[in-house]
Design a protein around this motif. Structure first.
Motif, PDB file in Angstrom:
ATOM      1  N   LEU A  29       7.650 -13.811  -8.562  1.00  0.00           N
ATOM      2  CA  LEU A  29       6.909 -12.797  -7.812  1.00  0.00           C
ATOM      3  C   LEU A  29       7.214 -11.438  -8.440  1.00  0.00           C
ATOM      4  CD1 LEU A  29       4.996 -12.451  -5.385  1.00  0.00           C
ATOM      5  CD2 LEU A  29       7.002 -11.922  -3.993  1.00  0.00           C
ATOM      6  N   VAL A  30       6.165 -10.687  -8.738  1.00  0.00           N
ATOM      7  CA  VAL A  30       6.325  -9.398  -9.405  1.00  0.00           C
ATOM      8  C   VAL A  30       5.614  -8.314  -8.616  1.00  0.00           C
ATOM      9  CG1 VAL A  30       6.666 -10.321 -11.729  1.00  0.00           C
ATOM     10  CG2 VAL A  30       4.338  -9.941 -10.894  1.00  0.00           C
ATOM     11  N   MET A  31       6.035  -7.052  -8.852  1.00  0.00           N
ATOM     12  CA  MET A  31       5.474  -5.904  -8.156  1.00  0.00           C
ATOM     13  C   MET A  31       4.860  -4.943  -9.160  1.00  0.00           C
ATOM     14  SD  MET A  31       7.313  -3.343  -5.386  1.00  0.00           S
ATOM     15  CE  MET A  31       8.568  -2.739  -6.530  1.00  0.00           C
ATOM     16  N   GLY A  32       3.725  -4.339  -8.772  1.00  0.00           N
ATOM     17  CA  GLY A  32       3.055  -3.384  -9.630  1.00  0.00           C
ATOM     18  C   GLY A  32       2.479  -2.240  -8.820  1.00  0.00           C
ATOM     19  N   LYS A  33       1.876  -1.282  -9.530  1.00  0.00           N
ATOM     20  CA  LYS A  33       1.241  -0.137  -8.889  1.00  0.00           C
ATOM     21  C   LYS A  33      -0.155   0.056  -9.462  1.00  0.00           C
ATOM     22  CE  LYS A  33       2.870   2.608  -6.448  1.00  0.00           C
ATOM     23  NZ  LYS A  33       2.928   2.729  -4.968  1.00  0.00           N
ATOM     24  N   LEU A  34      -1.097   0.371  -8.571  1.00  0.00           N
ATOM     25  CA  LEU A  34      -2.459   0.712  -8.954  1.00  0.00           C
ATOM     26  C   LEU A  34      -2.804   1.990  -8.201  1.00  0.00           C
ATOM     27  CD1 LEU A  34      -5.074   0.016 -10.460  1.00  0.00           C
ATOM     28  CD2 LEU A  34      -5.772  -1.333  -8.461  1.00  0.00           C
ATOM     29  N   GLY A  35      -2.607   3.127  -8.856  1.00  0.00           N
ATOM     30  CA  GLY A  35      -2.738   4.389  -8.158  1.00  0.00           C
ATOM     31  C   GLY A  35      -1.661   4.491  -7.088  1.00  0.00           C
ATOM     32  N   ASP A  36      -2.080   4.744  -5.851  1.00  0.00           N
ATOM     33  CA  ASP A  36      -1.137   4.812  -4.737  1.00  0.00           C
ATOM     34  C   ASP A  36      -0.850   3.443  -4.125  1.00  0.00           C
ATOM     35  OD1 ASP A  36      -0.953   7.576  -4.972  1.00  0.00           O
ATOM     36  OD2 ASP A  36      -2.649   7.926  -3.619  1.00  0.00           O
ATOM     37  N   ALA A  37      -1.585   2.435  -4.537  1.00  0.00           N
ATOM     38  CA  ALA A  37      -1.439   1.105  -3.953  1.00  0.00           C
ATOM     39  C   ALA A  37      -0.268   0.349  -4.586  1.00  0.00           C
ATOM     40  CB  ALA A  37      -2.724   0.305  -4.127  1.00  0.00           C
ATOM     41  N   THR A  38       0.440  -0.418  -3.753  1.00  0.00           N
ATOM     42  CA  THR A  38       1.483  -1.324  -4.229  1.00  0.00           C
ATOM     43  C   THR A  38       0.899  -2.727  -4.275  1.00  0.00           C
ATOM     44  OG1 THR A  38       3.212   0.036  -3.233  1.00  0.00           O
ATOM     45  CG2 THR A  38       3.792  -2.227  -3.794  1.00  0.00           C
ATOM     46  N   ASP A  64      -2.798  -7.021 -15.248  1.00  0.00           N
ATOM     47  CA  ASP A  64      -3.627  -6.644 -16.396  1.00  0.00           C
ATOM     48  C   ASP A  64      -5.105  -6.667 -16.035  1.00  0.00           C
ATOM     49  OD1 ASP A  64      -1.254  -6.532 -17.843  1.00  0.00           O
ATOM     50  OD2 ASP A  64      -1.484  -8.565 -18.638  1.00  0.00           O
ATOM     51  N   VAL A  65      -5.504  -7.685 -15.295  1.00  0.00           N
ATOM     52  CA  VAL A  65      -6.917  -7.862 -14.959  1.00  0.00           C
ATOM     53  C   VAL A  65      -7.425  -6.754 -14.046  1.00  0.00           C
ATOM     54  CG1 VAL A  65      -8.530  -9.362 -13.712  1.00  0.00           C
ATOM     55  CG2 VAL A  65      -6.927 -10.347 -15.348  1.00  0.00           C
ATOM     56  N   VAL A  66      -6.599  -6.298 -13.089  1.00  0.00           N
ATOM     57  CA  VAL A  66      -7.050  -5.276 -12.137  1.00  0.00           C
ATOM     58  C   VAL A  66      -6.690  -3.865 -12.592  1.00  0.00           C
ATOM     59  CG1 VAL A  66      -6.864  -6.917 -10.234  1.00  0.00           C
ATOM     60  CG2 VAL A  66      -4.958  -5.350 -10.688  1.00  0.00           C
ATOM     61  N   GLY A  67      -6.016  -3.726 -13.747  1.00  0.00           N
ATOM     62  CA  GLY A  67      -5.672  -2.422 -14.273  1.00  0.00           C
ATOM     63  C   GLY A  67      -4.443  -1.803 -13.647  1.00  0.00           C
ATOM     64  N   ALA A  68      -3.549  -2.625 -13.097  1.00  0.00           N
ATOM     65  CA  ALA A  68      -2.326  -2.130 -12.469  1.00  0.00           C
ATOM     66  C   ALA A  68      -1.182  -2.089 -13.475  1.00  0.00           C
ATOM     67  CB  ALA A  68      -1.943  -3.015 -11.282  1.00  0.00           C
ATOM     68  N   ASP A  69      -0.182  -1.296 -13.169  1.00  0.00           N
ATOM     69  CA  ASP A  69       1.015  -1.202 -13.999  1.00  0.00           C
ATOM     70  C   ASP A  69       2.107  -2.098 -13.432  1.00  0.00           C
ATOM     71  OD1 ASP A  69      -0.045   0.764 -15.745  1.00  0.00           O
ATOM     72  OD2 ASP A  69       0.406   2.328 -14.273  1.00  0.00           O
ATOM     73  N   TYR A  70       2.748  -2.842 -14.299  1.00  0.00           N
ATOM     74  CA  TYR A  70       3.878  -3.682 -13.894  1.00  0.00           C
ATOM     75  C   TYR A  70       5.091  -2.790 -13.627  1.00  0.00           C
ATOM     76  CZ  TYR A  70       7.878  -6.842 -14.625  1.00  0.00           C
ATOM     77  OH  TYR A  70       9.056  -7.520 -14.506  1.00  0.00           O
ATOM     78  N   VAL A  71       5.735  -2.986 -12.473  1.00  0.00           N
ATOM     79  CA  VAL A  71       6.922  -2.223 -12.112  1.00  0.00           C
ATOM     80  C   VAL A  71       8.183  -3.038 -12.351  1.00  0.00           C
ATOM     81  CG1 VAL A  71       8.147  -1.043 -10.241  1.00  0.00           C
ATOM     82  CG2 VAL A  71       5.662  -0.811 -10.451  1.00  0.00           C
ATOM     83  N   ARG A  72       8.275  -4.206 -11.714  1.00  0.00           N
ATOM     84  CA  ARG A  72       9.466  -5.046 -11.864  1.00  0.00           C
ATOM     85  C   ARG A  72       9.240  -6.368 -11.157  1.00  0.00           C
ATOM     86  NH1 ARG A  72      12.749  -5.326  -7.265  1.00  0.00           N
ATOM     87  NH2 ARG A  72      12.346  -3.772  -5.638  1.00  0.00           N
TER      88      ARG A  72
END
Length: 486
Positions: A195-204, A214-222
């Protein structure tokens, strides 16, 4: 009659995939895209639940994400800035709509939706106890046990009720939970399921694999740590809890071998790079004279590249896979069923004829696929067919969320390597060693005490108690003894 494709039937099925968005615009549309990227983890059914600030909305369906969640009217029916979704293979519970997740219930504290990847190994025992206490179950899924444990907990806050429930269950779980207070994402104390966490703008965002980011354009956090609960409130505040104290991680080693997409990052390692390293180690341990290294598409490709680079034998596509065949097709008779195998894979005869080839695959389960592939190579005129497997022999069943055949149906449980070689009619057969697999993952070898990964499917070393399975074994022994007495 519609039956399962014989190539797919001889693979370990990839448990489930989960995806969640908290505090994001058009959350359900983002979840649908994320589930598309996780479709390889579950192809029987899919579901999405959203929260609009007042009400929960759910749409669940049998089949793929495409066709069920790519219509505007479906997404419009899932409003809100928070949503979670699930793609499923049935590891526990029948294949039916009532078991499709996310599961949802109205508790005393409000709505409660849960998406679960994994398997609870004491679910049957807990279910019996809950039913005796008056719980009424609506599904046969082990996930529903979590809901009832939360509902019947004597703790005051919802978070404490949830933690109380988690401390009663055994096995493997990665969970995304939605409540009126926010979203919770957590892993079991051993971190068996990813299970991993990312950020897409203000969304977690939470997901089973980074490829969904990658598909939704989010950044991987940890990665979510083993035993960690990450709470995202409706205002976007993020808090973490570690109710299990210090834990020793045992993530599933088969995520690196087969389950995860090669373009994902698992345990901070590129899956593609690890699979190439596995192939290289396989070549070091099990060399063979051949003209070409040929992958069994598609899962054997990265390991075959690594094998070819290490051995110096040219990599070639000797088996061509059709990408237009689904997981099922019409098979009205034995003759047509045999011909139907070539709908998905076909030998590249012009390349293979008269050549010595090394076939690279990720695993052997029942052995039927390997048998068909070797036969296909023989029919295409191969002079020699050698099989190399990028994992150790799969001798044991998984009880942590992987749809593994019964142990007695696993070829490596029934036969030694020589017997397996004879069964698939190969000129030679070899597997990577367990220490070699760990070496490819960056470890010196497999630790004798508290190994670095869950590798029970290879070693039989299960990292948790298996309450339900132990009860089944005892019951079977009792019934066998009773038959002898009679």
């Amino acid at each position: 009659m519609i039956t399962t494709n014989p190539f797919d039937d001889d693979k370990l099925r990839e448990e489930c995939g989960i995806f969640g968005v908290s505090s994001g615009e058009t959350a359900s549309a983002i979840v649908a895209l994320g589930l598309h990227a996780l479709q390889h983890r579950g192809q029987e059914a899919a579901g999405i639940t959203s929260w609009d600030g007042n009400d929960f909305h759910t749409h669940r369906a049998m089949g793929h994400v495409a066709g069920n969640f790519d219509r505007d009217e479906v997404i419009r029916g899932l409003p809100g800035e928070s949503a979670c979704g699930h793609v499923r293979y049935s590891t526990t519970g029948e294949t039916s709509l009532r078991n499709v997740q996310p599961l949802y219930a109205e508790l005393n504290s409000g709505g409660f939706a849960v998406a679960h990847n994994g398997n609870i190994s004491n679910a049957m025992k807990l279910r019996r106890e809950l039913i005796r206490r008056g719980s009424i179950f609506q599904s046969t899924s082990d996930t529903e046990v979590i809901i009832h444990l939360v509902a019947t907990s004597s703790y005051r806050t919802l978070l404490d009720k949830f933690i109380d429930a988690l401390k009663q269950i055994e096995g493997a779980y990665s969970l995304i939970v939605m409540t009126p207070e926010g979203m919770i994402a957590c892993r079991d104390p051993l971190g068996i399921r990813p299970l991993v966490m990312g950020k897409l703008g203000d969304a977690t965002i939470f997901a089973s694999e980074t490829v969904a980011f990658d598909v939704v354009g989010a950044d991987y956090v940890r990665s979510i740590d083993p035993g960690e609960l990450v709470i995202v409130t409706n205002s976007g505040e993020i808090r973490t809890h570690r109710p299990f104290g210090e834990t020793h991680a045992r993530p599933c080693i088969f995520e690196h071998v087969y389950f995860s997409r090669p373009d994902s990052i698992i345990d901070n390692s590129s899956v593609y790079s690890v699979r190439k390293a596995i192939g290289a180690q396989l070549a070091i341990e099990n060399p063979v004279g051949a003209d070409y290294v040929i992958p069994v598409p598609d899962s054997g490709v990265p390991a075959a590249i690594g094998y070819a680079q290490q051995s110096g034998i040219p990599f070639e596509l000797g088996i061509i896979r059709s990408h237009y065949i689904g997981r099922t097709f019409i098979q009205p008779g034995d003759k047509v069923r045999h011909l139907g195998v070539k709908l998905k894979h076909n030998a590249n005869r012009a390349l293979i004829e008269g050549r010595r080839i090394v076939l690279i695959d990720d695993s052997i389960v029942r052995g039927t696929t390997s048998l068909k592939i070797v036969q296909m190579m023989r029919e295409a005129g191969a002079a020699e067919v050698h099989m190399r497997i990028a994992s150790p022999p799969t001798k044991h069943s998984c009880f942590y969320g992987v749809d593994t055949p019964e142990r007695t149906k696993l070829l490596a449980h029934k036969l030694d390597i020589g017997g397996m070689q004879d069964f698939i009619h190969a000129d030679s057969l070899a597997f990577i060693s367990i220490d070699g697999l760990y070496k490819a993952l960056g470890e010196a070898k497999r630790a004798d005490i508290r190994p670095q990964y869950c590798d029970a499917c290879f070693t039989g070393d299960y990292p948790t108690t298996l309450t339900d399975q132990d009860e089944v074994v005892v019951q079977n022994q009792f019934e066998l003894l009773a038959e002898r007495v009679v």
